[in-house]
Design an enzyme around this catalytic site. Structure first.
Site, PDB file in Angstrom:
ATOM      1  N   ASP A 157      54.998  60.059 -26.242  1.00 12.90           N
ATOM      2  CA  ASP A 157      54.596  60.797 -25.058  1.00 12.90           C
ATOM      3  C   ASP A 157      55.766  61.687 -24.653  1.00 12.90           C
ATOM      4  OD1 ASP A 157      51.959  60.244 -24.377  1.00 12.90           O
ATOM      5  OD2 ASP A 157      52.473  58.289 -23.536  1.00 12.90           O
ATOM      6  N   GLU A 169      37.345  69.233 -28.082  1.00 13.39           N
ATOM      7  CA  GLU A 169      38.352  68.713 -29.013  1.00 13.39           C
ATOM      8  C   GLU A 169      37.649  67.960 -30.151  1.00 13.39           C
ATOM      9  OE1 GLU A 169      41.821  67.238 -26.809  1.00 13.39           O
ATOM     10  OE2 GLU A 169      41.818  65.557 -28.199  1.00 13.39           O
ATOM     11  N   ARG A 200      36.243  64.986 -26.698  1.00 12.89           N
ATOM     12  CA  ARG A 200      36.337  65.232 -25.262  1.00 12.89           C
ATOM     13  C   ARG A 200      36.219  66.713 -24.934  1.00 12.89           C
ATOM     14  NH1 ARG A 200      42.530  63.507 -23.718  1.00 12.89           N
ATOM     15  NH2 ARG A 200      43.564  64.693 -25.345  1.00 12.89           N
ATOM     16  N   TYR A 225      54.233  58.635 -32.691  1.00 15.06           N
ATOM     17  CA  TYR A 225      53.599  59.233 -31.522  1.00 15.06           C
ATOM     18  C   TYR A 225      54.500  59.003 -30.315  1.00 15.06           C
ATOM     19  CZ  TYR A 225      50.756  60.672 -27.750  1.00 15.06           C
ATOM     20  OH  TYR A 225      50.337  61.346 -26.631  1.00 15.06           O
ATOM     21  N   ARG A 251      41.177  46.959 -16.053  1.00 14.33           N
ATOM     22  CA  ARG A 251      41.653  46.661 -14.701  1.00 14.33           C
ATOM     23  C   ARG A 251      40.567  46.015 -13.895  1.00 14.33           C
ATOM     24  NH1 ARG A 251      43.826  52.023 -13.289  1.00 14.33           N
ATOM     25  NH2 ARG A 251      45.744  51.960 -14.486  1.00 14.33           N
ATOM     26  N   ARG A 300      46.235  62.514 -38.400  1.00 12.71           N
ATOM     27  CA  ARG A 300      44.922  62.991 -37.976  1.00 12.71           C
ATOM     28  C   ARG A 300      45.134  64.352 -37.358  1.00 12.71           C
ATOM     29  NH1 ARG A 300      40.193  62.292 -39.625  1.00 12.71           N
ATOM     30  NH2 ARG A 300      38.989  62.175 -37.697  1.00 12.71           N
ATOM     31  N   ARG A 342      46.428  47.565 -26.621  1.00 11.17           N
ATOM     32  CA  ARG A 342      46.447  47.568 -25.165  1.00 11.17           C
ATOM     33  C   ARG A 342      45.346  48.467 -24.606  1.00 11.17           C
ATOM     34  NH1 ARG A 342      51.509  50.264 -24.614  1.00 11.17           N
ATOM     35  NH2 ARG A 342      51.209  50.650 -26.815  1.00 11.17           N
TER      36      ARG A 342
HETATM   37  P1  FAD Z   1      56.430  69.398 -31.082  1.00 10.12           P
HETATM   38  O1  FAD Z   1      55.978  69.733 -29.725  1.00 10.12           O
HETATM   39  O2  FAD Z   1      55.414  69.302 -32.149  1.00 10.12           O
HETATM   40  O3  FAD Z   1      57.532  70.465 -31.508  1.00 10.12           O
HETATM   41  C1  FAD Z   1      57.952  70.625 -32.843  1.00 10.12           C
HETATM   42  C2  FAD Z   1      58.117  72.095 -33.098  1.00 10.12           C
HETATM   43  O4  FAD Z   1      58.693  72.276 -34.387  1.00 10.12           O
HETATM   44  C3  FAD Z   1      56.796  72.863 -33.105  1.00 10.12           C
HETATM   45  O5  FAD Z   1      56.861  73.935 -32.189  1.00 10.12           O
HETATM   46  C4  FAD Z   1      56.670  73.360 -34.536  1.00 10.12           C
HETATM   47  O6  FAD Z   1      56.078  74.641 -34.631  1.00 10.12           O
HETATM   48  C5  FAD Z   1      58.124  73.405 -34.982  1.00 10.12           C
HETATM   49  N1  FAD Z   1      58.289  73.305 -36.420  1.00 10.12           N
HETATM   50  C6  FAD Z   1      57.787  72.346 -37.240  1.00 10.12           C
HETATM   51  N2  FAD Z   1      58.131  72.595 -38.516  1.00 10.12           N
HETATM   52  C7  FAD Z   1      58.874  73.732 -38.498  1.00 10.12           C
HETATM   53  C8  FAD Z   1      59.487  74.514 -39.512  1.00 10.12           C
HETATM   54  N3  FAD Z   1      59.393  74.180 -40.792  1.00 10.12           N
HETATM   55  N4  FAD Z   1      60.171  75.617 -39.153  1.00 10.12           N
HETATM   56  C9  FAD Z   1      60.244  76.010 -37.842  1.00 10.12           C
HETATM   57  N5  FAD Z   1      59.654  75.312 -36.842  1.00 10.12           N
HETATM   58  C10 FAD Z   1      58.976  74.187 -37.161  1.00 10.12           C
HETATM   59  N6  FAD Z   1      52.288  63.327 -24.128  1.00 10.12           N
HETATM   60  C11 FAD Z   1      52.239  62.923 -22.827  1.00 10.12           C
HETATM   61  O7  FAD Z   1      53.259  62.503 -22.277  1.00 10.12           O
HETATM   62  N7  FAD Z   1      51.074  63.006 -22.109  1.00 10.12           N
HETATM   63  C12 FAD Z   1      49.920  63.481 -22.660  1.00 10.12           C
HETATM   64  O8  FAD Z   1      48.893  63.529 -21.976  1.00 10.12           O
HETATM   65  C13 FAD Z   1      49.952  63.895 -24.020  1.00 10.12           C
HETATM   66  N8  FAD Z   1      48.823  64.353 -24.611  1.00 10.12           N
HETATM   67  C14 FAD Z   1      48.864  64.746 -25.923  1.00 10.12           C
HETATM   68  C15 FAD Z   1      47.693  65.221 -26.497  1.00 10.12           C
HETATM   69  C16 FAD Z   1      47.686  65.612 -27.825  1.00 10.12           C
HETATM   70  C17 FAD Z   1      46.424  66.136 -28.432  1.00 10.12           C
HETATM   71  C18 FAD Z   1      48.869  65.489 -28.594  1.00 10.12           C
HETATM   72  C19 FAD Z   1      48.861  65.854 -30.041  1.00 10.12           C
HETATM   73  C20 FAD Z   1      50.051  65.026 -28.024  1.00 10.12           C
HETATM   74  C21 FAD Z   1      50.055  64.645 -26.677  1.00 10.12           C
HETATM   75  N9  FAD Z   1      51.223  64.215 -26.049  1.00 10.12           N
HETATM   76  C22 FAD Z   1      51.182  63.805 -24.732  1.00 10.12           C
HETATM   77  C23 FAD Z   1      52.506  64.135 -26.777  1.00 10.12           C
HETATM   78  C24 FAD Z   1      53.376  65.397 -26.647  1.00 10.12           C
HETATM   79  O9  FAD Z   1      52.684  66.506 -27.185  1.00 10.12           O
HETATM   80  C25 FAD Z   1      54.680  65.151 -27.426  1.00 10.12           C
HETATM   81  O10 FAD Z   1      55.414  64.126 -26.813  1.00 10.12           O
HETATM   82  C26 FAD Z   1      55.625  66.347 -27.534  1.00 10.12           C
HETATM   83  O11 FAD Z   1      54.964  67.565 -27.709  1.00 10.12           O
HETATM   84  C27 FAD Z   1      56.563  66.109 -28.714  1.00 10.12           C
HETATM   85  O12 FAD Z   1      57.560  67.112 -28.760  1.00 10.12           O
HETATM   86  P2  FAD Z   1      58.313  67.385 -30.128  1.00 10.12           P
HETATM   87  O13 FAD Z   1      59.393  68.359 -29.819  1.00 10.12           O
HETATM   88  O14 FAD Z   1      58.686  66.119 -30.784  1.00 10.12           O
HETATM   89  O15 FAD Z   1      57.223  68.010 -31.104  1.00 10.12           O
END
Ligand code: FAD
Length: 370
Positions: A351, A301, A281, A349, A175, A250, A171
């Site tokens: 959001d 980045e 970027r 992945y 536009r 990645r 996708r």
């Molecule tokens: P995480 O935020 O990764 O949290 C997991 C936590 O677990 C981390 O703090 C980690 O330290 C901890 N952990 C892991 N293993 C262990 C362990 N063994 N012991 C203790 N702690 C541990 N989403 C959007 O909606 N809009 C955006 O513009 C957007 N941009 C992004 C850009 C990038 C570069 C990336 C990588 C992601 C982006 N996202 C975006 C997605 C967004 O970051 C995620 O949806 C969100 O952070 C996921 O939350 P989570 O709790 O699943 O994971």
């Protein structure tokens, strides 16, 4: 067993679960191996500017319930994501829209742009796209592919577009209007004052204890023995000692600079779409919140190959990795009293709005009889 739930990971998934569990009177302990809460949405205030430490994050959703949910913790500003592309100094609007087409070809009307793209697609003669290059050309034609897709995507994935699967860009946002808003969603914005406060507010309860710089694997057996139930948001393959092999990701490297000027690039996000520039970027954080500080902070980045020990950012959801994940997922289903969730626990992945949605459905499942 002093807590009802041990949550591994103070990211958005773990914190949403913790908040909902505490709301239901459950006691919760949250551990994170980092020295801060909020996982990848963590923002840190530097020079009065909220810096997105793990890459640019823009909240967007079409789901009113999720929007209302997140707004209970924070107020959002009117930021609209309108990234621009820099191809060897030529500037184009994104997503690919009439502004882009006008700059590329001088066309003014949508039909002229469609004709141009269709001619390029026809000249390339693709029936069923077999790889990312063919897929991209079949969506946007050769000019846009060459200038705005190829270099960026190859840098991002570290592979030639002809060696990447077509599904990665099923996708491409195209536009035929003069609308530079990257997202189609009804709601979007940046939390005024940064993202970290969302998670801080979620975890602000007498029933929740947070311990930072605690790696689950340093005490895995103890935690498994002591906790009644665990919500695990770390890497699923690591939980099972990589017994089917490591899932691939990645990675990214962020290079931050504080600059003694008030406006470096005039936009929050500029993508570098040529192959030669090593980064994909540059983020200029103050523009997310319309800041007027005298200094500015930018982040370059750089995409990086991932190996165990690096920060895993984007799951490589190709066929091979998904098959390995499915094996771990089967094991997870057979692991009593451990709920796997979040982007690392589900190897997916997400959001931010999706990860909140996923956490809320796990909560609904977990507390359905309460
Ligand atoms: P995480 O935020 O990764 O949290 C997991 C936590 O677990 C981390 O703090 C980690 O330290 C901890 N952990 C892991 N293993 C262990 C362990 N063994 N012991 C203790 N702690 C541990 N989403 C959007 O909606 N809009 C955006 O513009 C957007 N941009 C992004 C850009 C990038 C570069 C990336 C990588 C992601 C982006 N996202 C975006 C997605 C967004 O970051 C995620 O949806 C969100 O952070 C996921 O939350 P989570 O709790 O699943 O994971």
């Amino acid at each position: 067993m002093s807590y009802d739930y041990l949550i591994v990971g103070a990211g958005l998934f773990g914190s949403t679960f913790a908040f909902e569990a505490a709301k239901r009177g459950k006691t919760v302990k949250v551990i994170d191996k980092r020295n801060h809460v909020a996982g990848n949405i963590y923002t840190e205030k530097i020079e009065g500017i909220n810096v997105h430490k793990y890459g640019a994050h823009i909240f967007h959703t079409n789901d009113k319930e999720i929007w209302d949910y997140v707004n209970q913790f924070v107020e959002f500003n009117r930021y609209t994501n309108s990234p621009i592309a820099n191809y060897n100094g030529e500037i184009y609007n994104m997503p690919f829209n009439m502004n882009t087409f006008n700059k590329l070809w001088g066309v003014v009307k949508p039909d002229e742009a469609k004709e141009k793209i269709n001619d390029q697609k026809a000249a390339f003669g693709i029936d069923k796209p077999k790889n990312l290059e063919e897929q991209a050309i079949s969506l946007v034609g050769t000019d846009i592919y060459q200038k705005l897709v190829k270099g960026y995507t190859e840098k991002q994935w570290g592979r030639k577009a002809t060696e990447l699967p077509a599904f990665i860009i099923k996708r491409l946002p195209v536009r035929f209007t003069y609308d530079n808003n990257y997202f189609n969603d009804r709601y979007q914005g940046i939390p005024i004052g940064g993202y970290t406060q969302i998670v801080e507010k979620m975890l602000n309860s007498d029933l929740i204890d947070v311990e930072l710089e605690k790696d689950f694997f340093e005490n895995k057996d103890e935690y498994l023995k002591d906790a009644k139930k665990i919500v695990y948001t770390g890497m699923i393959d690591q939980f099972f000692d990589y017994q089917y092999g490591a899932l691939e990701y990645r990675s990214l490297q962020f290079e931050n600079s504080v600059l003694d000027l008030d406006n470096y690039q005039g936009n929050a996000v500029v993508n570098y779409t040529d192959a030669e520039t090593p980064y994909t970027r540059i983020i200029e954080h103050k523009h997310f919140e319309f800041g007027n500080q005298s200094k500015t902070i930018i982040t370059k980045e750089y995409p990086r190959t991932w190996e165990i020990g690096n920060e895993p950012y984007y799951p490589m959801n190709d066929k091979q990795n998904n098959e390995v994940f499915n094996k771990y997922h089967e094991l997870a289903k057979r692991t009593p009293n451990v709920i796997f969730g979040g982007r690392l626990g589900m190897y997916k992945y997400y959001d931010m709005h999706q990860v909140i949605g996923a956490a809320i459905s796990v909560v609904n499942q977990e507390f359905k009889s309460n």
